[in-house]
Design a protein around this motif. Structure first.
Motif, PDB file in Angstrom:
ATOM      1  N   LEU A  25       0.833  -1.209   0.000  1.00  0.00           N
ATOM      2  CA  LEU A  25       0.000   0.000   0.000  1.00  0.00           C
ATOM      3  C   LEU A  25       0.866   1.257   0.000  1.00  0.00           C
ATOM      4  O   LEU A  25       0.645   2.189  -0.786  1.00  0.00           O
ATOM      5  N   LEU A  29       1.237   4.190  -2.995  1.00  0.00           N
ATOM      6  CA  LEU A  29       1.034   5.630  -2.805  1.00  0.00           C
ATOM      7  C   LEU A  29       2.275   6.398  -3.226  1.00  0.00           C
ATOM      8  O   LEU A  29       2.205   7.382  -3.968  1.00  0.00           O
ATOM      9  N   THR A  32       2.824   6.326  -6.986  1.00  0.00           N
ATOM     10  CA  THR A  32       1.813   7.123  -7.686  1.00  0.00           C
ATOM     11  C   THR A  32       2.192   8.595  -7.651  1.00  0.00           C
ATOM     12  O   THR A  32       2.143   9.297  -8.662  1.00  0.00           O
ATOM     13  N   TYR A  33       2.585   9.070  -6.459  1.00  0.00           N
ATOM     14  CA  TYR A  33       2.924  10.488  -6.350  1.00  0.00           C
ATOM     15  C   TYR A  33       4.186  10.836  -7.115  1.00  0.00           C
ATOM     16  O   TYR A  33       4.262  11.891  -7.737  1.00  0.00           O
ATOM     17  N   VAL A  35       5.500   9.217  -9.799  1.00  0.00           N
ATOM     18  CA  VAL A  35       5.358   9.075 -11.251  1.00  0.00           C
ATOM     19  C   VAL A  35       4.529  10.218 -11.838  1.00  0.00           C
ATOM     20  O   VAL A  35       4.822  10.727 -12.927  1.00  0.00           O
ATOM     21  N   SER A  36       3.504  10.666 -11.076  1.00  0.00           N
ATOM     22  CA  SER A  36       2.634  11.697 -11.633  1.00  0.00           C
ATOM     23  C   SER A  36       3.084  13.096 -11.240  1.00  0.00           C
ATOM     24  O   SER A  36       2.328  14.044 -11.405  1.00  0.00           O
ATOM     25  N   PHE A 115       5.386   1.090 -12.899  1.00  0.00           N
ATOM     26  CA  PHE A 115       5.743   0.615 -11.565  1.00  0.00           C
ATOM     27  C   PHE A 115       4.744  -0.419 -11.069  1.00  0.00           C
ATOM     28  O   PHE A 115       5.036  -1.206 -10.186  1.00  0.00           O
TER      29      PHE A 115
END
Lengths: 497, 121
Positions: A25, A29, A32-33, A35-36, A115
């Motif tokens: 988890l 998170l 995600t943060y 990569v974007s 990822f």
């Protein structure tokens, strides 16, 4: 009384799984943060993320090894913890670490930059860990679904490749069909006896009473479906058709995972179900496993003779090896199960060598396509050490004496003969002679084939060479001193009787 | 065998009644209803697509994404209703299990949001 305190020990047993799940988890998170993030310029984090996942898996392995309670049933008897689960989990995590270490380079080369690939892999490992521990038909089904859903996506990971998408789709459709069979079998068993828990089932079948003999036929129907799903998942012939296509189409990094890891989890949980819980129905399992074992060794040996592509060939070779393991299963004795686990571990070590060899024979021109047998030729001149490693691995698979694969095959045949399965044993020995032809043909390719134009291979990565070196050392070492592995396999087998 | 009949006969009756009732409803509405078809009434209204055309045509993949996300968050509500009704009988374990489920779901939501799965353009 506080309910949390009551479950404190249960929670302690689940620490590796809880740690892995929480890490998944947090990693999701984090990635995600990152990569974007516009600020970081939408970075590709494959290489670093791979190392974080390796760290997480290593810590999980540490937690599994650190387990102090030898036996426990947790959470209303839905999960079990004993020597078998501890060792299986240890092996699963260890070989996942090995797989992740060797395929990093291949991921970068194939431009799989998501990822999510690693997240799914960790989820699959979590599913396999839960599967090994499951002690209830419902938790078994849910764990199988968790790991197979991840594997379907891993097969289709290379989104721009038609082969990979096709492999993912085939795997998904056939896999969900087999899950449906499993669920139907479970529902028949539940409809007949009214429980799904392994302990209750084994208590119910322990004696021979009047009611059960009436219900025997419907339980057998349930077992037919459950065992069909099991044979499908381990790709035993004639339910093997998905495996060569999936192995070939999926990106090689996913194929390594499919080939090496899930079998041990499937075998440990279904052996517990079939040998421990449904031990009264041994006649049925004897018939089914001997039949499937003979089909598997025949198809694995004969069809592989015609294969040109290495991935397909290894898929058929794995089918025939599953056949030998099923033969050991049908012996239904402690020695047979011990031989099975011994064979399985040796097979995992050998296939790690083979797949890293396959990852290492890249020239500047053939990185994109699926490797054929011709790609291996001339290796003894350009890279003698790599060729020797391949020779050790293929001889061990064929079962040639100074290597561990010989012991593995010998123990299986000895136990099946002592269980009076003479015809099946002789049949398997004869087909193993046929299958040694195509292993030796590959060795001929490695050593005696001359190539028209000279090619140079891209240097082998450090992790690949480390894995190949240590595993091929183990293959020789376990021939000289198999005691350690035999003891491990015996401890695992003793949990089932 | 008697055990089976005793257990499963209600299901058999349920099947019979279900088939009969659906036959009655369908037949009655066919026989008793006033039938005045016009173009608008008989035309399809399945989300704006003609359901009986060739399946091999271009179809925006974003519809699937929205559908998948919808199913996930729809299921969440399905789990929440029985949980909230039986909350009074649950121990603290039951409460925290659902909180854990919601946290994991939120992480999935954050993932979908940050990677732009919720944006149409």
């Amino acid at each position: 009384m506080d309910f949390i305190l009551l479950h404190q020990n249960h929670f302690k047993m689940f620490l590796p799984e809880v740690f892995l799940a929480t890490s998944i988890l947090i990693l999701t998170l984090y990635a995600t943060y990152v990569v974007s993030s516009h600020f970081l310029g939408y970075p590709i984090i494959t290489s670093g993320f791979n190392k974080i996942c390796l760290l997480v898996l290593s810590l999980t392995l540490l937690l599994v090894c650190n387990n102090t309670i030898p036996f426990m049933l947790t959470y209303n008897n839905t999960f079990i913890f004993d020597a078998l689960t501890t060792y299986s989990k240890g092996l699963i995590i260890f070989f996942s670490i090995v797989c992740m270490a060797i395929f990093e380079d291949s991921l970068l080369r194939q431009k799989i930059n998501n990822f999510e690939y690693f997240i799914l892999l960790l989820c699959a490992v979590l599913g396999l860990m839960l599967l090994v521990s499951s002690f209830d038909l419902i938790s078994l089904y849910l764990a199988i679904e968790l790991q197979s859903l991840c594997l379907y996506v891993l097969a289709a990971a290379k989104k721009d490749s038609t082969f990979s998408t096709e492999a993912g789709l085939k795997y998904f459709i056939l896999g969900s069909f087999s899950s449906g069979l499993l669920l139907f079998g479970i529902s028949v068993i539940y409809g007949t006896v009214g429980t799904t828990n392994f302990e209750n089932l084994s208590l119910l079948f322990a004696g021979s009473n009047e009611i059960l003999s009436n219900l025997e036929s419907s339980i057998i129907i349930g077992l037919v479906f459950i065992s069909a799903a099991f044979f499908f998942k381990i790709a035993a012939a004639p339910l093997h058709m998905w495996s060569p296509d999936v192995y070939e189409g999926a990106p090689v990094s996913s194929t390594i995972f499919f080939a090496v890891i899930p079998k041990i989890a499937m075998f440990s949980v279904f052996l517990r179900l079939f040998q421990n819980v449904f031990s009264n129905f041994h006649d049925f399992f004897l018939l089914a496993t001997v039949l499937f074992a003979m089909f598997s060794v025949t198809i694995g040996s004969f069809v592989a003779l015609k294969q040109k592509k290495i991935k397909r060939l290894l898929a058929y070779s794995s089918i025939s090896h599953v056949g030998y393991m099923l033969l050991a299963f049908s012996a239904n004795s402690i020695e047979g199960t011990q031989a099975l686990f011994f064979y399985l571990i040796i097979y995992m070590v050998t296939s790690v060598v083979l797949w890293s060899l396959l990852l290492s024979v890249n020239t500047s021109t053939n990185t994109e396509r699926s490797k054929t047998l011709v790609d291996l030729s001339y290796l003894s001149t350009t890279n003698p050490l790599l060729a020797f490693t391949g020779l050790v691995a293929f001889f061990s698979l064929a079962g040639v004496p100074p290597l561990a694969g010989f012991y593995a095959k010998m123990t299986i045949f000895l136990t099946t003969i002592s269980s009076s399965l003479i015809f099946a044993s002789v049949f398997a020995i004869l087909t193993s002679v046929i299958s040694s032809y195509y292993y030796i043909r590959i060795i001929k390719n490695l050593y005696f084939e001359k190539r028209e134009n000279t090619t140079f291979f891209i240097p082998v990565t450090r992790s690949c060479s480390l894995v190949m070196g240590s595993s091929s050392f183990l293959l020789i070492y376990f021939f000289i001193n198999p005691t350690l592995l035999m003891l491990l396999a015996e401890k695992m087998a003793l949990c089932l009787f | 065998m008697y055990f089976f009949i005793q257990q499963y006969v209600p299901i058999f009756f349920l099947l019979i009644i279900a088939i009969g009732l659906s036959g009655v409803i369908l037949g009655a509405s066919y026989l008793l209803g006033v039938q005045k078809p016009d173009t608008e009434k008989v035309s399809v209204y399945e989300c704006g697509f003609d359901p009986y055309e060739d399946a091999r045509n271009v179809f925006d993949v974003r519809f699937y994404l929205v559908a998948i996300l919808f199913i996930i968050f729809d299921l969440e509500a399905m789990f929440l209703f029985p949980w909230s009704i039986s909350l009074g009988h649950l121990t603290s374990m039951g409460f925290w299990t659902m909180v854990d489920f919601l946290v994991e779901l939120t992480i999935g939501f954050v993932y979908a949001w940050k990677l732009g799965a919720l944006e149409w353009e």
